[in-house]
Design a protein around this motif. Structure first.
Motif, PDB file in Angstrom:
ATOM      1  N   GLY A  68       1.052  -1.324   0.244  1.00  0.00           N
ATOM      2  CA  GLY A  68       0.339  -0.187  -0.187  1.00  0.00           C
ATOM      3  C   GLY A  68       0.601   1.452   0.641  1.00  0.00           C
ATOM      4  N   GLU A  69       1.904   1.245   0.668  1.00  0.00           N
ATOM      5  CA  GLU A  69       2.941   2.311   0.970  1.00  0.00           C
ATOM      6  C   GLU A  69       3.867   2.596  -0.522  1.00  0.00           C
ATOM      7  N   ARG A  70       4.006   2.094  -0.909  1.00  0.00           N
ATOM      8  CA  ARG A  70       4.599   1.675  -2.683  1.00  0.00           C
ATOM      9  C   ARG A  70       3.514   2.194  -3.548  1.00  0.00           C
ATOM     10  N   GLN A  71       2.275   2.035  -3.658  1.00  0.00           N
ATOM     11  CA  GLN A  71       0.958   2.429  -4.425  1.00  0.00           C
ATOM     12  C   GLN A  71       0.942   3.701  -4.252  1.00  0.00           C
ATOM     13  N   ARG A  72       0.942   4.632  -2.742  1.00  0.00           N
ATOM     14  CA  ARG A  72       0.970   5.897  -2.563  1.00  0.00           C
ATOM     15  C   ARG A  72       1.939   6.504  -3.285  1.00  0.00           C
ATOM     16  N   ILE A  73       3.386   5.750  -2.918  1.00  0.00           N
ATOM     17  CA  ILE A  73       4.233   6.761  -3.387  1.00  0.00           C
ATOM     18  C   ILE A  73       4.290   6.804  -5.145  1.00  0.00           C
ATOM     19  N   GLU A  90      -5.164  -2.570 -11.813  1.00  0.00           N
ATOM     20  CA  GLU A  90      -5.217  -3.250 -10.947  1.00  0.00           C
ATOM     21  C   GLU A  90      -4.545  -2.840  -9.505  1.00  0.00           C
ATOM     22  N   PRO A  91      -4.916  -1.411  -9.689  1.00  0.00           N
ATOM     23  CA  PRO A  91      -3.908  -0.963  -8.041  1.00  0.00           C
ATOM     24  C   PRO A  91      -3.922  -1.836  -7.015  1.00  0.00           C
ATOM     25  N   THR A  92      -4.935  -1.900  -6.504  1.00  0.00           N
ATOM     26  CA  THR A  92      -4.944  -2.967  -5.890  1.00  0.00           C
ATOM     27  C   THR A  92      -5.422  -3.972  -5.227  1.00  0.00           C
ATOM     28  N   THR A  93      -4.435  -4.686  -6.456  1.00  0.00           N
ATOM     29  CA  THR A  93      -4.142  -6.234  -6.425  1.00  0.00           C
ATOM     30  C   THR A  93      -3.009  -6.649  -5.335  1.00  0.00           C
ATOM     31  N   ILE A 104      -8.536   2.802  -2.258  1.00  0.00           N
ATOM     32  CA  ILE A 104      -9.574   3.354  -3.324  1.00  0.00           C
ATOM     33  C   ILE A 104     -10.436   4.488  -2.655  1.00  0.00           C
ATOM     34  N   GLN A 105     -10.238   5.263  -1.707  1.00  0.00           N
ATOM     35  CA  GLN A 105     -10.716   5.922  -0.469  1.00  0.00           C
ATOM     36  C   GLN A 105      -9.297   7.305  -1.471  1.00  0.00           C
ATOM     37  N   THR A 106      -8.562   7.078  -0.826  1.00  0.00           N
ATOM     38  CA  THR A 106      -7.468   8.175  -1.552  1.00  0.00           C
ATOM     39  C   THR A 106      -7.169   7.961  -3.103  1.00  0.00           C
ATOM     40  N   LEU A 107      -7.549   7.247  -4.162  1.00  0.00           N
ATOM     41  CA  LEU A 107      -7.376   7.681  -5.390  1.00  0.00           C
ATOM     42  C   LEU A 107      -8.629   8.054  -5.319  1.00  0.00           C
ATOM     43  N   PHE A 108      -9.345   8.173  -4.854  1.00  0.00           N
ATOM     44  CA  PHE A 108     -11.084   9.117  -5.780  1.00  0.00           C
ATOM     45  C   PHE A 108     -11.159  10.534  -5.021  1.00  0.00           C
ATOM     46  N   ARG A 122     -11.703  -7.137  -9.871  1.00  0.00           N
ATOM     47  CA  ARG A 122     -12.507  -7.100  -8.644  1.00  0.00           C
ATOM     48  C   ARG A 122     -13.758  -5.928  -8.697  1.00  0.00           C
ATOM     49  N   LEU A 123     -14.855  -5.459  -7.651  1.00  0.00           N
ATOM     50  CA  LEU A 123     -16.052  -4.742  -7.837  1.00  0.00           C
ATOM     51  C   LEU A 123     -15.855  -3.342  -6.840  1.00  0.00           C
ATOM     52  N   THR A 124     -14.915  -3.827  -5.491  1.00  0.00           N
ATOM     53  CA  THR A 124     -14.775  -2.726  -4.735  1.00  0.00           C
ATOM     54  C   THR A 124     -14.507  -1.847  -5.599  1.00  0.00           C
ATOM     55  N   GLY A 125     -15.230  -0.003  -4.937  1.00  0.00           N
ATOM     56  CA  GLY A 125     -15.521   1.080  -5.868  1.00  0.00           C
ATOM     57  C   GLY A 125     -15.679   1.454  -6.482  1.00  0.00           C
ATOM     58  N   MET A 126     -16.556  -0.044  -6.855  1.00  0.00           N
ATOM     59  CA  MET A 126     -17.391   0.151  -8.485  1.00  0.00           C
ATOM     60  C   MET A 126     -18.699   1.091  -7.450  1.00  0.00           C
ATOM     61  N   GLU A 127     -19.241   1.545  -6.683  1.00  0.00           N
ATOM     62  CA  GLU A 127     -20.318   1.906  -6.373  1.00  0.00           C
ATOM     63  C   GLU A 127     -20.100   3.692  -7.251  1.00  0.00           C
ATOM     64  N   ALA A 128     -18.763   4.627  -7.757  1.00  0.00           N
ATOM     65  CA  ALA A 128     -18.182   5.277  -6.964  1.00  0.00           C
ATOM     66  C   ALA A 128     -17.894   6.202  -9.005  1.00  0.00           C
ATOM     67  N   MET A 129     -18.263   5.203  -9.678  1.00  0.00           N
ATOM     68  CA  MET A 129     -17.606   5.454 -11.067  1.00  0.00           C
ATOM     69  C   MET A 129     -19.054   5.478 -12.006  1.00  0.00           C
ATOM     70  N   ASP A 130     -18.633   6.738 -12.531  1.00  0.00           N
ATOM     71  CA  ASP A 130     -20.156   7.177 -12.809  1.00  0.00           C
ATOM     72  C   ASP A 130     -20.471   5.863 -14.542  1.00  0.00           C
TER      73      ASP A 130
END
Length: 165
Positions: A68-73, A90-93, A104-108, A122-130
């Motif tokens: 998670g820290e590497r993804q944030r960097i 696939e950023p959360t794999t 996901i919250q940070t990405l949004f 994966r379908l996590t976070g799809m609720e926020a997609m247009d």
């Protein structure tokens, strides 16, 4: 390169400092801009706790840090790029559930002013997609908002429930 930035499941991090890895997003970024990007992606506490701060070496492939820290960097690197479109591949794999949801919250939050194209199984976070395009064998099998897909397609509902327990 000016139009697109990419955050994939295993961003390449180099055996140099945190600052230099982030500065790859824009070579002329100032230290203040780097620190601002670090703050926006939620790493300020971690980085300030390190003995050398932003000058701390990443070690080979960023092995000093969690997934998670590497993804944030890598996300901080993207924030320095002026590209209007960000491709998320696939950023959360490989992340645990709590880290995944937090990322996901940070990405949004940090990408709210950009167009985001997110490729995922994966379908996590799809609720926020247009809009969601559900591909199957190279063809669009379902299309709509999360709510529309939940109402219209039993298969989508089942897959969503599998991802959410």
């Amino acid at each position: 390169m000016r139009c697109f930035s990419v955050l994939n499941q295993k961003p390449h991090l180099f055996h140099t400092s945190i600052a230099n890895n982030i500065r790859l997003g824009r070579s002329d970024a100032s230290e203040d801009e780097i620190r601002h990007a670090i703050r926006r992606v939620g790493l300020e506490g971690l980085v300030s706790s390190l003995p050398a701060g932003i000058d701390t070496p990443m070690e080979e492939a960023g092995s000093r840090f969690s997934g998670g820290e590497r993804q944030r960097i890598a996300l901080a690197r993207i924030l320095l790029q002026p590209s209007p479109v960000v491709l998320l591949d696939e950023p959360t794999t490989g992340l645990d559930r709590e880290t995944e949801l937090d990322l996901i919250q940070t990405l949004f939050q940090v990408l709210e002013d950009r167009t985001v194209v997110w490729f995922t199984h994966r379908l996590t976070g799809m609720e926020a997609m247009d809009e969601i395009l559900f591909l199957e064998r190279g063809t669009v099998a379902m299309r709509g908002t999360h709510e529309e897909l939940m109402n219209r397609y039993e298969r989508y509902r089942r897959l969503y429930q599998l991802d959410h327990g």
